[in-house]
Scaffold this active site. Sequence first.
Site, mmCIF file in Angstrom:
data_model
loop_
_atom_site.group_PDB
_atom_site.id
_atom_site.type_symbol
_atom_site.label_atom_id
_atom_site.label_comp_id
_atom_site.label_asym_id
_atom_site.label_seq_id
_atom_site.Cartn_x
_atom_site.Cartn_y
_atom_site.Cartn_z
ATOM 1 N N CYS A 37 -59.252 60.606 -22.084
ATOM 2 C CA CYS A 37 -58.085 59.983 -21.485
ATOM 3 C C CYS A 37 -58.405 59.336 -20.155
ATOM 4 O O CYS A 37 -57.593 58.614 -19.597
ATOM 5 C CB CYS A 37 -56.992 61.019 -21.285
ATOM 6 S SG CYS A 37 -57.558 62.361 -20.251
ATOM 7 N N ASP A 39 -59.114 61.006 -17.256
ATOM 8 C CA ASP A 39 -58.612 61.764 -16.109
ATOM 9 C C ASP A 39 -59.763 62.431 -15.358
ATOM 10 O O ASP A 39 -60.803 62.701 -15.934
ATOM 11 C CB ASP A 39 -57.636 62.844 -16.582
ATOM 12 C CG ASP A 39 -56.353 62.231 -17.130
ATOM 13 O OD1 ASP A 39 -56.107 61.048 -16.833
ATOM 14 O OD2 ASP A 39 -55.629 62.927 -17.837
ATOM 15 N N CYS A 64 -52.908 64.141 -16.210
ATOM 16 C CA CYS A 64 -51.617 64.447 -16.795
ATOM 17 C C CYS A 64 -51.090 65.775 -16.285
ATOM 18 O O CYS A 64 -51.798 66.529 -15.623
ATOM 19 C CB CYS A 64 -51.747 64.511 -18.309
ATOM 20 S SG CYS A 64 -52.626 65.972 -18.842
ATOM 21 N N CYS A 107 -57.257 68.987 -21.925
ATOM 22 C CA CYS A 107 -56.920 69.158 -20.513
ATOM 23 C C CYS A 107 -57.393 70.528 -20.024
ATOM 24 O O CYS A 107 -57.849 70.672 -18.891
ATOM 25 C CB CYS A 107 -55.418 69.012 -20.280
ATOM 26 S SG CYS A 107 -54.641 67.709 -21.256
HETATM 27 S S1 FES Z 1 -54.409 64.003 -20.959
HETATM 28 FE FE1 FES Z 1 -56.325 63.987 -20.138
HETATM 29 S S2 FES Z 1 -56.502 65.705 -18.984
HETATM 30 FE FE2 FES Z 1 -54.581 65.812 -19.902
#
Ligand code: FES
Lengths: 137, 462, 255
Positions: A37, A39, A64, A107
């Site tokens: 994602c 992050d 997120c 995550c």
């Molecule tokens: S969606 Fe990527 S860390 Fe939660």
Amino acid sequence: MSYSDKVIDHYNHPRNVGSMDKSSPDVGTGLVGAPECGDVMKLQIKVNRDTNVIEEAKFKTFGCGSAIASSSLATEWVKGKTVDEALTIKNMDIVKELSLPPVKIHCSVLAEDAIRAAIGDWKKKQESAKPVAAEAK
Amino acid sequence: MTTDRIVGIDLGTTNSLVAFMQGESPVVIPGEDGLNLVPSVVALDENNQPVIGSSARRYLIETPERAVYSVKRLMGRGVEDVQEELKLFPFRLADDLQPGEVLRIKLGDKTFTPPEISALILRQLKRNAERHFGGPVSKAVITVPAYFNDAQRQATKDAGRIAGLEVLRLVNEPTAASLAYGLDQKQNGIIAVYDLGGGTFDISILKLHDGIFEVIATNGDTHLGGDDIDNLLITIALDDIRGDMNLDLRRNAEAVQAIRKSVIEAKIALSSQASAKLDVELRGGRRYQREVTREQFEQLIQPIIDRTVGPCKQAMKDAGLKPEQIDEAVLVGGSTRIPKVRALVKELFQREPHSDLNPDEVVALGAAVQANILGGGSVATENMLLLDVTPLSLGIEVAGGVTDKIILRNSTIPASATQFYTTQIDGQANVAMCPRASSAAARKRKSKYSPATASPTSRSRA
Amino acid sequence: MSKSTVSTIAAARTHDAAESCWSCGAMRVAQFCGACGKVQPPAPVDYFSFFGLPPKLNLDVATLEKEFYELSRKLHPDLNARAGSKEQEWSLEQSSRLNDAYRTLKDPIKRTQYLLHLEGVQLEEQSKSATEKARATGEVKKQIVPPDLLEEVFELNMQLEELRMEKKTGEDDPALIAEIEKHKAALEQKYEALFQELQSYWKSWDGLIEREQAGQAVPAGERKQALDKMVDVLNRRNYIRNLVRDVNEALEGSS
Ligand code: FES
């Protein structure tokens, strides 16, 4: 209709947000990313040299809600644990505690990675021991 | 066209129409009164018999508690969703409604669901068509705002069924309009259809290619239209009356209806005149009069029409297009008669918008074209094919309440997707499937980390 | 990786060409009969095969579009509305397959992701299994994304946060904005460059497929290498994409 209450609680009141001096010999820093994602999460620990107990933990996450909650929870959990104890924390423990859905498992993986990376960094510092060379970064 | 007649129906917030393909061109079927438009008004007369259309209008003023209009705003919605509408519209809900129950509206001492009321309108259109053909009509294509969600669409289908119509397709209104235009012009290129009706706003961007109408992006607001302009003007008039005459008419349904009528007349007049007069006779021989200039009017409605800008920009972005790549802009819906709206469209798409076809009728005409295609086509519609999209992303709700999007908005339909899920708990034997639709607005991603303001649900994944 | 866009299918590469049309008995063409035009029951084929294409990544989108329109004219439910109920059902399925396939293949990134999926690369699993391995061996997990990129992403996010805070309090720091703008330009360049890098891997992949088509054996290692490179680019691209989006959001309204 949304995240579990625990996630929301951590999200709205994240524990231990912040940073510590990463050049300090007692501080281990883990900076990890979730390629799924995009992050990023930074988690730092401060370890007592004599007892190997994690005395302080800080995090900063750009990601997120689940990632923020996972890292917030992770800092709570590692505090007061020895380094070796902290290494037994598994991502599924976080998943259970926060009731994360399957799509949000990565995550929690990110949080486990961050703990491991921070401890790894600290260990490396201990090995290269005495003269604490100010690292390049 | 030999076996069964399929008609095209525009079931509008303010007016409804029925059309069919006569030879090589679509035409609207007028009602007994000779008018093409059937006002979407339903009333119960003294004997509790339903009255529909123009003849129901007088009940709005005489016995407002026995009449209802703009019911489209309530289609497919729950009590929780309509609180805003209730403030602005004189809908009277049944007193014994439970949360989560289907809405019921009171007419006199009877109650009806929104689909039942819509069905009465549809039945009137069906009758009009049957009188025209001198034979039964049982199949229809009905148009809906492109931005209607699944519940709203389902409610529309229900209405058709109740009215005794087999609804072969629901076609998105702006897309239907493009079919009517395409039939006329037969050209290739990119067109933007700007559809501002009585209660809904849609923008669709299509690619026309040798008879294929491919929708590339659509956006909108299911609660934005001419009604909002009326309500704004009514509020101002009510305030005036309260201030100048010390008369509070806000709860007086009869007076509000009279003001509404006057306001609508003024609004229409202002599209062609520099000023218009609000003139309402009140109780006790008193009179409310006010002159409104076009300039004032335009200033007042600016915030309302500005709300169409966001969806237009989003649609262009989703389509990956810049204004200069749009070949034509087409106006649909009665509210596009307002010069200020035209000016806005011109500015948005950087070209003079088309309105060659009557904006009140073009959607019904397009529905008739689609009906013809489904019926096997004719010389005029040969080669024509509509490829529409899903306006909202569709997903499955997974454990923890997160929606896993599996079909993204603006995907050509029919579409399918398969996703594998595991059970949450070992040994779990059942799963509940919860399809969810999400709108663009709800998905706007908030700043990543500001706990005080952002909500965790607002995060989206591209 | 957005698993949402790729529907999972049995990756049968070729379909049985010997089957015949259910209606007229002539040899069937993939989705409809070439002789009588009737829609055929859907066969489980991947998106490339659906369009009669080899699984190559360089493809001409204009040709694909033409093909899409032509197949739509045969398969769309609107044009089969008066057929029998079985045919209508097939038409619905075939047409949704067509739409899914077109949507996936016309987009270069989705196309690449889909190919990786066909080749059995499970992007979601990668990170998780690496973590499990690290847990078992006690080694430090190798991050899939290069550390300096992570560092950059983190730094820029900090600046963006600062910018948002300032915006909230109504302050304005032109120097900060200028710096973020500069970063943004660099990021966009990087984003472009990554796409070009991806295309160069397409080339090696396509070359490999061509060799296979010519009957040459391609070592599994070579195949894996080509795929890994694409995975790596896509992973890095995810970060930059998010970042550019966040930068745009943060800058919005501040100018
Ligand atoms: S969606 Fe990527 S860390 Fe939660």
